[in-house]
Design a protein around this motif. Structure first.
Motif, PDB file in Angstrom:
ATOM      1  N   THR A   1       3.439  -6.055  -4.816  1.00  9.20           N
ATOM      2  CA  THR A   1       4.029  -4.849  -4.332  1.00  9.20           C
ATOM      3  C   THR A   1       5.177  -4.335  -5.078  1.00  9.20           C
ATOM      4  N   VAL A   2       4.872  -2.977  -5.318  1.00 11.68           N
ATOM      5  CA  VAL A   2       5.599  -2.190  -6.351  1.00 11.68           C
ATOM      6  C   VAL A   2       6.124  -0.921  -5.829  1.00 11.68           C
ATOM      7  N   ARG A   3       7.362  -0.748  -5.871  1.00  8.63           N
ATOM      8  CA  ARG A   3       7.760   0.794  -5.453  1.00  8.63           C
ATOM      9  C   ARG A   3       6.824   1.724  -6.481  1.00  8.63           C
ATOM     10  N   ARG A   4       6.599   2.908  -5.524  1.00  9.39           N
ATOM     11  CA  ARG A   4       5.803   3.935  -6.342  1.00  9.39           C
ATOM     12  C   ARG A   4       6.473   4.549  -7.645  1.00  9.39           C
ATOM     13  N   SER A   5       8.131   4.647  -7.463  1.00  6.00           N
ATOM     14  CA  SER A   5       8.815   5.149  -8.498  1.00  6.00           C
ATOM     15  C   SER A   5       8.659   4.336  -9.820  1.00  6.00           C
ATOM     16  N   ALA A   6       8.639   2.986  -9.405  1.00  2.00           N
ATOM     17  CA  ALA A   6       8.654   2.048 -10.600  1.00  2.00           C
ATOM     18  C   ALA A   6       7.138   2.223 -11.087  1.00  2.00           C
TER      19      ALA A   6
ATOM     20  N   SER B   1       7.030   5.274 -13.350  1.00  2.00           N
ATOM     21  CA  SER B   1       7.706   5.148 -14.268  1.00  2.00           C
ATOM     22  C   SER B   1       7.188   4.543 -15.567  1.00  2.00           C
TER      23      SER B   1
ATOM     24  N   HIS C   1      12.183  -3.080 -14.875  1.00  2.00           N
ATOM     25  CA  HIS C   1      12.570  -3.171 -13.552  1.00  2.00           C
ATOM     26  C   HIS C   1      12.643  -4.564 -13.235  1.00  2.00           C
TER      27      HIS C   1
END
Length: 163
Positions: free
Chosen positions: A16-21, A24, A48
């Motif tokens: 699970t990864v934040r969209r922004s990360a 990026s 990150h």
């Protein structure tokens, strides 16, 4: 090291990864045939923080013909992965790479896929980023030992942090 030698229980369905990360670092490398998840996490970890959960949140069922179980193409995939992760071409990772390279061939032999094993040996001879020569055999055993030690220290750290 944990990512390279498959000590981290990892599949794309468990990340699970934040969209922004994700954005990026450019997402997954679609040019990789195998190891996209590992290469992605190597790049992600450089920019990150990565955290591991403590529970088994996903149960994965693999079909007999899934890429994870298919030995054909493993060496080419490993060579491409190492090409994209130059840190793995240092002496610190030589034994692990010997282990993974020879393991890719030995698994095919152990399962009676001699044609696949021969194809993997040919791919190994063409590889630009994997160890070669007779030192691979001794490196295999050193890498296997190093992998076990990493796996045990990872399991111990996970148990300690869970307490």
């Amino acid at each position: 090291q944990l990512l390279l030698c498959h000590c981290v229980p990892l599949t794309n369905s468990t990340v699970t990864v934040r969209r922004s990360a994700f954005v990026s670092i450019g997402g997954y490398d679609v040019g990789l045939y195998r190891h996209q998840d590992r290469e992605f996490l190597v790049r992600l970890g450089k920019q990150h923080r990565i955290a591991f959960g403590k529970a088994a949140d996903v149960l994965k069922y693999r079909e007999a013909n899934s890429m994870s179980r298919t030995h054909a193409g493993y060496i080419v995939g490993l060579d491409d992965f190492v090409a994209r992760c130059p840190d793995y071409r240092t002496n610190d990772y030589a034994a692990i790479l010997c282990y993974l390279t020879l393991r890719g061939v030995l698994k095919a032999v152990a399962q009676g896929s001699l044609g696949v094993a021969l194809a993997e040996i040919k791919a190994w001879r063409r590889a630009n980023n994997l160890p070669g020569g007779f030192g691979v055999v001794s490196g295999y055993f050193a890498g296997r030992r190093q992998r076990r030690e990493l796996e045990q220290s990872f399991a111990q750290a996970a148990t300690t942090s869970a307490e």
